[in-house]
Write a protein that holds these residues in place. Structure first.
Motif, PDB file in Angstrom:
ATOM      1  N   TYR A  25      77.442  38.168 -52.662  1.00  0.00           N
ATOM      2  CA  TYR A  25      77.987  36.812 -52.738  1.00  0.00           C
ATOM      3  C   TYR A  25      76.873  35.805 -53.011  1.00  0.00           C
ATOM      4  CZ  TYR A  25      82.619  37.973 -50.749  1.00  0.00           C
ATOM      5  OH  TYR A  25      83.871  38.457 -50.536  1.00  0.00           O
ATOM      6  N   LYS A  26      75.780  35.918 -52.270  1.00  0.00           N
ATOM      7  CA  LYS A  26      74.671  34.982 -52.428  1.00  0.00           C
ATOM      8  C   LYS A  26      74.070  35.070 -53.833  1.00  0.00           C
ATOM      9  CE  LYS A  26      71.556  34.220 -49.463  1.00  0.00           C
ATOM     10  NZ  LYS A  26      70.405  34.391 -48.539  1.00  0.00           N
ATOM     11  N   LYS A  27      73.939  36.280 -54.324  1.00  0.00           N
ATOM     12  CA  LYS A  27      73.360  36.491 -55.655  1.00  0.00           C
ATOM     13  C   LYS A  27      74.221  35.828 -56.721  1.00  0.00           C
ATOM     14  CE  LYS A  27      71.297  40.314 -58.302  1.00  0.00           C
ATOM     15  NZ  LYS A  27      71.059  41.787 -58.295  1.00  0.00           N
ATOM     16  N   ALA A  28      75.540  36.006 -56.623  1.00  0.00           N
ATOM     17  CA  ALA A  28      76.454  35.393 -57.586  1.00  0.00           C
ATOM     18  C   ALA A  28      76.459  33.878 -57.448  1.00  0.00           C
ATOM     19  CB  ALA A  28      77.863  35.945 -57.387  1.00  0.00           C
TER      20      ALA A  28
ATOM     21  N   VAL B 260      82.352  37.318 -58.853  1.00  0.00           N
ATOM     22  CA  VAL B 260      81.775  38.656 -58.614  1.00  0.00           C
ATOM     23  C   VAL B 260      82.614  39.729 -59.293  1.00  0.00           C
ATOM     24  CG1 VAL B 260      81.349  40.399 -56.845  1.00  0.00           C
ATOM     25  CG2 VAL B 260      80.599  38.050 -56.473  1.00  0.00           C
ATOM     26  N   TRP B 261      83.940  39.638 -59.144  1.00  0.00           N
ATOM     27  CA  TRP B 261      84.784  40.679 -59.734  1.00  0.00           C
ATOM     28  C   TRP B 261      84.776  40.607 -61.258  1.00  0.00           C
ATOM     29  CZ3 TRP B 261      86.190  44.980 -57.684  1.00  0.00           C
ATOM     30  CH2 TRP B 261      87.076  45.807 -58.388  1.00  0.00           C
ATOM     31  N   SER B 262      84.741  39.408 -61.815  1.00  0.00           N
ATOM     32  CA  SER B 262      84.664  39.257 -63.267  1.00  0.00           C
ATOM     33  C   SER B 262      83.366  39.862 -63.796  1.00  0.00           C
ATOM     34  CB  SER B 262      84.754  37.777 -63.635  1.00  0.00           C
ATOM     35  OG  SER B 262      84.586  37.588 -65.023  1.00  0.00           O
TER      36      SER B 262
ATOM     37  N   ASP C  66      78.510  49.724 -56.978  1.00  0.00           N
ATOM     38  CA  ASP C  66      79.280  50.641 -56.136  1.00  0.00           C
ATOM     39  C   ASP C  66      79.854  49.920 -54.919  1.00  0.00           C
ATOM     40  OD1 ASP C  66      78.778  52.719 -57.863  1.00  0.00           O
ATOM     41  OD2 ASP C  66      77.106  53.543 -56.695  1.00  0.00           O
ATOM     42  N   VAL C  67      79.089  48.990 -54.342  1.00  0.00           N
ATOM     43  CA  VAL C  67      79.562  48.215 -53.195  1.00  0.00           C
ATOM     44  C   VAL C  67      80.742  47.336 -53.602  1.00  0.00           C
ATOM     45  CG1 VAL C  67      78.961  46.343 -51.602  1.00  0.00           C
ATOM     46  CG2 VAL C  67      77.360  48.225 -51.965  1.00  0.00           C
ATOM     47  N   ILE C  68      80.628  46.682 -54.759  1.00  0.00           N
ATOM     48  CA  ILE C  68      81.724  45.833 -55.245  1.00  0.00           C
ATOM     49  C   ILE C  68      82.988  46.658 -55.443  1.00  0.00           C
ATOM     50  CG2 ILE C  68      82.514  44.383 -57.162  1.00  0.00           C
ATOM     51  CD1 ILE C  68      79.547  43.607 -57.578  1.00  0.00           C
ATOM     52  N   ALA C  69      82.850  47.807 -56.104  1.00  0.00           N
ATOM     53  CA  ALA C  69      84.012  48.653 -56.380  1.00  0.00           C
ATOM     54  C   ALA C  69      84.654  49.159 -55.092  1.00  0.00           C
ATOM     55  CB  ALA C  69      83.595  49.833 -57.251  1.00  0.00           C
TER      56      ALA C  69
END
Length: 243
Positions: free
Chosen positions: A31-34, A127-129, A153-156
């Motif tokens: 989240y922070k990175k995005a 993030v999802w986009s 992998d964490v996002i998925a």
């Protein structure tokens, strides 16, 4: 929206605690990175530091009291733990035993023409986009991607698909939940069915859905705050018990 804190226990296994402890930090860093990228590129002048600033749930390093917190919202499903978003928490006061008392603070971004979007959900959609575009373009990107293989992998695994249009979810035959209040731009998220739960409140049986709030502090897991969410959106907070 009614919120009531009760000394009710929700039981968690040690494996669940260990997974949430690791996953919540990884999701928080994504989240922070995005948010940092979005702040630099899309709205460099109008977006405040709230988007990327780390929120914590502890005392300041100088001991001057509690600072803001991130409360991530998790649901345990048949496919494992899923994060549907987060909320910013601001300290109201110091309660018994030095514990901070927080209230919810929703952050909104003005995107012009009187339109607003909830910041936390906006970051989730970004993030999802990014994730879908990176996966689609993977053969041409090579190692030059914004997220690492581990972060993808964490996002998925943990982050619930969230879009700016309901079309992707409709095309996939998935049920969507729209996040849209008055004056806000709607965001569409895949509907995740939370486990049903009930507690006795003032002699009456209160039924709803069980969500698990996870506090993140200084990039560290800082505890669970499970709550029952009723049909009107009210919350009844409970205590986590490790079995």
């Amino acid at each position: 929206m009614r919120e009531e804190s009760l000394s009710r226990e929700v039981r968690y296994g040690k494996q669940d605690i260990a997974e949430l402890e690791s996953a919540s930090i990884q999701v928080h860093l994504i989240y922070k990175k995005a948010a940092e990228l979005f702040k630099r590129t899309a709205y460099p002048h109008s977006v405040k530091g709230d988007l990327a600033e780390e929120k914590t749930h502890s005392s300041n390093r100088n001991g001057q009291g509690p600072t803001p917190a991130v409360l991530q919202k998790w649901i345990q499903t048949a496919r494992g733990w899923k994060c549907i978003g987060c909320e910013m928490r601001q300290p109201d006061s110091i309660g018994i035993q030095g514990e901070a008392v927080f209230h919810e603070e929703r952050l909104f971004l003005n995107v012009g023409e009187g339109r607003f979007v909830q910041t936390e959900m906006l970051i989730q959609a970004i993030v999802w986009s990014q994730y879908e575009k990176i996966r689609m373009l993977a053969p041409w990107l090579g190692d030059d991607t914004f997220y690492t293989v581990q972060e993808l992998d964490v996002i998925a695994r943990y982050i619930v698909p969230t879009y700016f249009s309901e079309r992707p979810l409709h095309e996939q035959g998935k049920v969507s939940k729209v996040h849209h209040q008055s004056g806000q731009i709607p965001l569409y998220q895949e509907y995740v069915d939370a486990p049903s739960f009930c507690v006795q409140v003032d002699g009456a049986l209160l039924e709803g859905r069980l969500l698990t709030g996870v506090y993140v502090s200084e990039e560290q897991f800082f505890g669970l705050n499970p709550y029952l969410k009723d049909g009107d959106g009210g919350r009844t907070y409970m205590q986590a018990y490790v079995q």
